[in-house]
Design a protein around this motif. Structure first.
Motif, short mmCIF file in Angstrom:
data_model
loop_
_atom_site.label_atom_id
_atom_site.label_comp_id
_atom_site.label_asym_id
_atom_site.label_seq_id
_atom_site.Cartn_x
_atom_site.Cartn_y
_atom_site.Cartn_z
N ASN A 25 5.04 2.54 0.10
CA ASN A 25 4.24 1.91 1.14
C ASN A 25 2.84 2.53 1.12
OD1 ASN A 25 4.08 4.25 2.87
ND2 ASN A 25 6.15 3.81 3.61
N PRO A 26 1.89 2.01 1.87
CA PRO A 26 0.52 2.53 1.82
C PRO A 26 0.43 4.03 2.11
CG PRO A 26 0.51 0.42 2.88
CD PRO A 26 1.96 0.79 2.68
N HIS A 27 1.20 4.50 3.06
CA HIS A 27 1.18 5.93 3.38
C HIS A 27 1.67 6.76 2.19
CE1 HIS A 27 1.17 9.39 6.09
NE2 HIS A 27 2.20 9.79 5.39
N GLN A 28 2.74 6.31 1.56
CA GLN A 28 3.28 7.02 0.40
C GLN A 28 2.30 6.99 -0.77
OE1 GLN A 28 6.84 4.67 0.26
NE2 GLN A 28 8.12 6.33 1.05
N LEU A 29 1.57 5.90 -0.92
CA LEU A 29 0.59 5.81 -2.01
C LEU A 29 -0.48 6.89 -1.89
CD1 LEU A 29 0.10 1.95 -2.38
CD2 LEU A 29 1.22 3.51 -3.99
N VAL A 30 -0.93 7.14 -0.67
CA VAL A 30 -1.92 8.20 -0.47
C VAL A 30 -1.30 9.55 -0.83
CG1 VAL A 30 -3.36 9.40 1.24
CG2 VAL A 30 -3.23 6.89 1.24
N GLY A 31 -0.04 9.76 -0.45
CA GLY A 31 0.65 10.99 -0.83
C GLY A 31 0.74 11.14 -2.34
N LEU A 32 1.00 10.04 -3.04
CA LEU A 32 1.04 10.08 -4.50
C LEU A 32 -0.33 10.42 -5.09
CD1 LEU A 32 3.35 7.00 -5.22
CD2 LEU A 32 3.92 9.42 -5.53
N LEU A 33 -1.39 9.92 -4.47
CA LEU A 33 -2.74 10.25 -4.92
C LEU A 33 -3.01 11.74 -4.75
CD1 LEU A 33 -4.83 7.24 -3.57
CD2 LEU A 33 -4.38 7.81 -5.97
N TYR A 34 -2.61 12.30 -3.63
CA TYR A 34 -2.78 13.74 -3.43
C TYR A 34 -2.00 14.53 -4.48
CZ TYR A 34 -5.22 13.46 1.07
OH TYR A 34 -6.15 13.23 2.06
N ASP A 35 -0.76 14.10 -4.74
CA ASP A 35 0.05 14.79 -5.76
C ASP A 35 -0.63 14.74 -7.12
OD1 ASP A 35 2.01 15.36 -3.88
OD2 ASP A 35 3.35 13.73 -4.52
N ALA A 36 -1.11 13.56 -7.49
CA ALA A 36 -1.77 13.39 -8.79
C ALA A 36 -3.06 14.21 -8.85
CB ALA A 36 -2.05 11.91 -9.06
N LEU A 37 -3.78 14.27 -7.76
CA LEU A 37 -5.02 15.06 -7.71
C LEU A 37 -4.71 16.53 -7.96
CD1 LEU A 37 -8.00 15.57 -7.11
CD2 LEU A 37 -7.43 15.50 -4.67
N LEU A 38 -3.75 17.06 -7.23
CA LEU A 38 -3.40 18.48 -7.39
C LEU A 38 -2.83 18.77 -8.78
CD1 LEU A 38 -2.00 19.12 -3.81
CD2 LEU A 38 -4.14 20.01 -4.77
N GLN A 39 -2.07 17.83 -9.33
CA GLN A 39 -1.55 18.01 -10.69
C GLN A 39 -2.68 18.00 -11.71
OE1 GLN A 39 1.33 14.86 -11.10
NE2 GLN A 39 2.81 15.85 -9.75
N SER A 40 -3.66 17.16 -11.51
CA SER A 40 -4.80 17.10 -12.43
C SER A 40 -5.61 18.40 -12.39
CB SER A 40 -5.71 15.92 -12.10
OG SER A 40 -5.03 14.71 -12.33
N ILE A 41 -5.80 18.93 -11.20
CA ILE A 41 -6.52 20.19 -11.08
C ILE A 41 -5.72 21.32 -11.74
CG2 ILE A 41 -7.44 21.92 -9.48
CD1 ILE A 41 -7.97 19.53 -7.53
N ALA A 42 -4.41 21.33 -11.54
CA ALA A 42 -3.56 22.34 -12.18
C ALA A 42 -3.62 22.21 -13.69
CB ALA A 42 -2.12 22.22 -11.68
N ALA A 43 -3.62 20.98 -14.18
CA ALA A 43 -3.73 20.76 -15.63
C ALA A 43 -5.07 21.26 -16.16
CB ALA A 43 -3.55 19.27 -15.95
#
Length: 143
Positions: A25-43
């Protein structure tokens, strides 16, 4: 043999990610964006530590795109008021720091962005049980 196993693993990750996005849902999509952002920074941090400058640049570029095209673009400044404006400022500052980290190979700037984003991402996930599911497309945090 290794390439075949690695190829299957990459395909599995891609399908899992696509399935997560499609069923969110839209709320979960934002959570997925945060996850991907933090994963990209970690990478990016990992690539920098290994001296893989090209990989660092790719990871930081992905993080910047997530901030600009996902999180920042999804803000509704009219309805989100002060919270949305503050998030817009946080995202803009984070883009500046990520750009600096990319140009200067600065691990401290990557850590700074992680420290800024993690509390927001955590708070966003904590409100998932209390936030109503909007019927409109995701407008991001603060909308």
């Amino acid at each position: 043999m290794f390439t075949s196993v690695q190829s299957r693993a990459n395909a599995y990750r891609r399908i899992a990610a696509e399935t997560s996005v499609q069923g969110a849902n839209p709320h979960q999509l934002v959570g997925l964006l945060y996850d991907a952002l933090l994963q990209s920074i970690a990478a990016a941090r990992g690539a920098l530590a290994r001296g893989e400058i090209d990989a660092k640049g790719v990871a930081i570029g992905k993080a910047v795109r997530i901030l600009e095209e996902g999180l920042k673009a999804g803000l509704n400044l009219d309805q989100g008021g002060e919270i949305a404006a503050n998030l817009q400022g946080l995202y803009a500052y984070s883009v500046i720091r990520l750009t600096y980290a990319n140009l200067r190979n600065d691990e401290a700037a990557l850590e700074e962005v992680t420290q800024l984003i993690e509390p927001v991402a955590s708070a966003w996930k904590q409100i998932s049980g209390t936030a109503p599911t909007p019927s409109l497309p995701a407008t991001g945090p603060g909308a």
